[in-house]
Design a protein around this motif. Structure first.
Motif, PDB file in Angstrom:
ATOM      1  N   UNK A 188       0.852  -1.184   0.000  1.00  0.00           N
ATOM      2  CA  UNK A 188       0.000   0.000   0.000  1.00  0.00           C
ATOM      3  C   UNK A 188       0.890   1.236   0.000  1.00  0.00           C
ATOM      4  N   UNK A 189       1.012   1.888  -1.146  1.00  0.00           N
ATOM      5  CA  UNK A 189       1.935   3.009  -1.297  1.00  0.00           C
ATOM      6  C   UNK A 189       1.393   4.267  -0.629  1.00  0.00           C
ATOM      7  N   UNK A 190       2.274   4.957   0.113  1.00  0.00           N
ATOM      8  CA  UNK A 190       1.952   6.262   0.660  1.00  0.00           C
ATOM      9  C   UNK A 190       0.955   6.284   1.790  1.00  0.00           C
ATOM     10  N   UNK A 191       0.782   5.174   2.499  1.00  0.00           N
ATOM     11  CA  UNK A 191      -0.211   5.111   3.577  1.00  0.00           C
ATOM     12  C   UNK A 191       0.427   4.619   4.880  1.00  0.00           C
ATOM     13  N   UNK A 192       1.560   5.237   5.246  1.00  0.00           N
ATOM     14  CA  UNK A 192       2.262   4.803   6.452  1.00  0.00           C
ATOM     15  C   UNK A 192       1.430   5.040   7.713  1.00  0.00           C
ATOM     16  N   UNK A 193       0.673   6.144   7.746  1.00  0.00           N
ATOM     17  CA  UNK A 193      -0.124   6.433   8.931  1.00  0.00           C
ATOM     18  C   UNK A 193      -1.240   5.420   9.120  1.00  0.00           C
ATOM     19  N   UNK A 194      -1.876   5.008   8.017  1.00  0.00           N
ATOM     20  CA  UNK A 194      -2.936   4.005   8.094  1.00  0.00           C
ATOM     21  C   UNK A 194      -2.355   2.662   8.510  1.00  0.00           C
ATOM     22  N   UNK A 195      -1.190   2.317   7.975  1.00  0.00           N
ATOM     23  CA  UNK A 195      -0.539   1.057   8.335  1.00  0.00           C
ATOM     24  C   UNK A 195      -0.180   1.042   9.816  1.00  0.00           C
ATOM     25  N   UNK A 196       0.291   2.168  10.341  1.00  0.00           N
ATOM     26  CA  UNK A 196       0.650   2.225  11.762  1.00  0.00           C
ATOM     27  C   UNK A 196      -0.583   2.090  12.643  1.00  0.00           C
ATOM     28  N   UNK A 197      -1.698   2.685  12.216  1.00  0.00           N
ATOM     29  CA  UNK A 197      -2.932   2.535  12.995  1.00  0.00           C
ATOM     30  C   UNK A 197      -3.388   1.080  12.997  1.00  0.00           C
ATOM     31  N   UNK A 198      -3.303   0.418  11.851  1.00  0.00           N
ATOM     32  CA  UNK A 198      -3.700  -0.991  11.778  1.00  0.00           C
ATOM     33  C   UNK A 198      -2.811  -1.838  12.688  1.00  0.00           C
ATOM     34  N   UNK A 199      -1.509  -1.574  12.689  1.00  0.00           N
ATOM     35  CA  UNK A 199      -0.596  -2.302  13.568  1.00  0.00           C
ATOM     36  C   UNK A 199      -0.917  -2.013  15.033  1.00  0.00           C
ATOM     37  N   UNK A 200      -1.231  -0.768  15.335  1.00  0.00           N
ATOM     38  CA  UNK A 200      -1.567  -0.391  16.711  1.00  0.00           C
ATOM     39  C   UNK A 200      -2.785  -1.158  17.207  1.00  0.00           C
ATOM     40  N   UNK A 201      -3.810  -1.264  16.378  1.00  0.00           N
ATOM     41  CA  UNK A 201      -5.022  -2.000  16.754  1.00  0.00           C
ATOM     42  C   UNK A 201      -4.701  -3.475  16.952  1.00  0.00           C
ATOM     43  N   UNK A 202      -3.859  -4.032  16.095  1.00  0.00           N
ATOM     44  CA  UNK A 202      -3.473  -5.436  16.231  1.00  0.00           C
ATOM     45  C   UNK A 202      -2.783  -5.684  17.563  1.00  0.00           C
ATOM     46  N   UNK A 203      -1.836  -4.821  17.935  1.00  0.00           N
ATOM     47  CA  UNK A 203      -1.092  -5.000  19.183  1.00  0.00           C
ATOM     48  C   UNK A 203      -1.956  -4.707  20.408  1.00  0.00           C
ATOM     49  N   UNK A 204      -3.023  -3.940  20.234  1.00  0.00           N
ATOM     50  CA  UNK A 204      -3.920  -3.621  21.349  1.00  0.00           C
ATOM     51  C   UNK A 204      -5.043  -4.633  21.493  1.00  0.00           C
TER      52      UNK A 204
END
Length: 330
Positions: A29-45
């Motif tokens: 997913x190009x250019x969507x680092x903020x969305x990727x970080x939110x998805x990772x955050x939800x996974x870890x939470x």
């Protein structure tokens, strides 16, 4: 030495694992680092993620990319109007040889479940996920079956096309820790996409970077993140401000505040901190709260937007004294 053999600390191995997941998603997913970080955050939470946006911006691509970074069981459910609850959870089938009912598990029995176009299924079928998402178990014919650990639901829906859809009820939306809009990429990201995606499917390049045991260790490490009392009070004040706003009919639930706390802890961990700052709460408040707020009818008719209202509440609420000095003592 693997992650599950180490102490549960937010050390270099934790951040290296997070970076590997973000890098893998970024390659799809190009250019969507903020969305990727939110998805990772939800996974870890240990939360569930709702991806809501117009068609073609990469909602399902993001869900599949995140799922493939984990070497676990992944199932995908295409929600349709004729989908039944038993198609999601499973069904008991009579075995003529044993003269007993055997339970056949449904696709919800997986580490990561991708629910594509969840709002195309009836409310009855959507409700089949309520127990799964909250209690991480399934009850069929008075028998309870535990779901795999870890367990996460990533659902997508299209907010534009309304024909043949069933809006998620408030109880269902409240089960999702965060709702994220992927949005259109910028011009350079689209150029990169045209260059790299034209001949092969980028998902084919995504390899698992964590085992389920390693993911469990990351989740347990996030639980050790410190949250000071002033930060907790700030979260409570934020929730009460949504309930007391004159334009709000249904404000943030106690569940949403708990999930906001967990999301803030995960974001602090991803940001290489073992304590939560108000900035972590502010960063997650929009995605965690907006989809839970129900406006008064008068405010809706006057054109008030939930996202703008929540952002205004967050911006106008002062951070209480001591919240920014949130590092654990001793």
């Amino acid at each position: 030495m693997t992650l599950q053999q180490q102490d549960l600390t937010l050390g270099p191995d934790f951040h290296d694992a997070c970076q590997r997941i973000l890098t893998a998603i970024g390659g799809v997913l190009d250019g969507k680092q903020d969305v990727a970080q939110t998805a990772l955050t939800v996974l870890l939470a240990q939360g569930h993620l709702l991806l809501e946006d117009v068609p073609g911006v990469g909602k399902t691509l993001l869900a599949k990319a995140l799922a493939r970074t984990i070497d676990g069981d992944i199932k995908r459910i295409q929600f349709t109007p004729d989908l039944l609850p038993s198609d999601v959870t499973g069904v008991s089938i009579y075995n003529q040889d044993t003269h007993q009912f055997d339970f056949r598990t449904g696709p919800v029995f997986a580490n990561i479940v991708i629910g594509d176009e969840i709002n195309r299924a009836s409310a009855k079928t959507q409700s089949a996920l309520l127990e799964c998402m909250e209690e991480r178990q399934v009850t069929v014919d008075s028998v309870t079956y535990a779901l795999p650990d870890p367990f996460m639901v990533i659902a997508t829906q299209n907010p534009i096309e309304l024909e043949g859809t069933f809006p998620l009820p408030e109880a269902q939306r409240d089960r999702f820790m965060a709702r994220v809009s992927v949005g259109y990429p910028d011009a350079q990201a689209e150029m990169d996409m045209l260059e790299s995606h034209q001949s092969t499917n980028p998902l084919n390049r995504v390899e698992p970077v964590l085992t389920t045991n390693e993911l469990r260790s990351l989740i347990d490490a996030v639980k050790t993140v410190h949250v000071s009392d002033p930060v907790k009070q700030y979260i409570v004040s934020l929730g009460r401000a949504t309930r007391e706003h004159p334009d709000v009919q249904l404000g943030a639930s106690p569940r949403s505040l708990l999930q906001l706390l967990r999301a803030a802890k995960a974001r602090a961990a991803v940001s290489a901190r073992n304590y939560v700052l108000p900035d972590d709460v502010l960063a997650m408040a929009h995605d965690v709260l907006v989809h839970r707020i129900v406006l008064e009818r008068k405010a809706t008719f006057s054109g008030t937007k939930v996202a703008e209202l929540v952002d205004g509440i967050v911006a106008g609420l002062p951070v209480n004294a001591g919240a920014r000095e949130a590092a654990p003592r001793g």
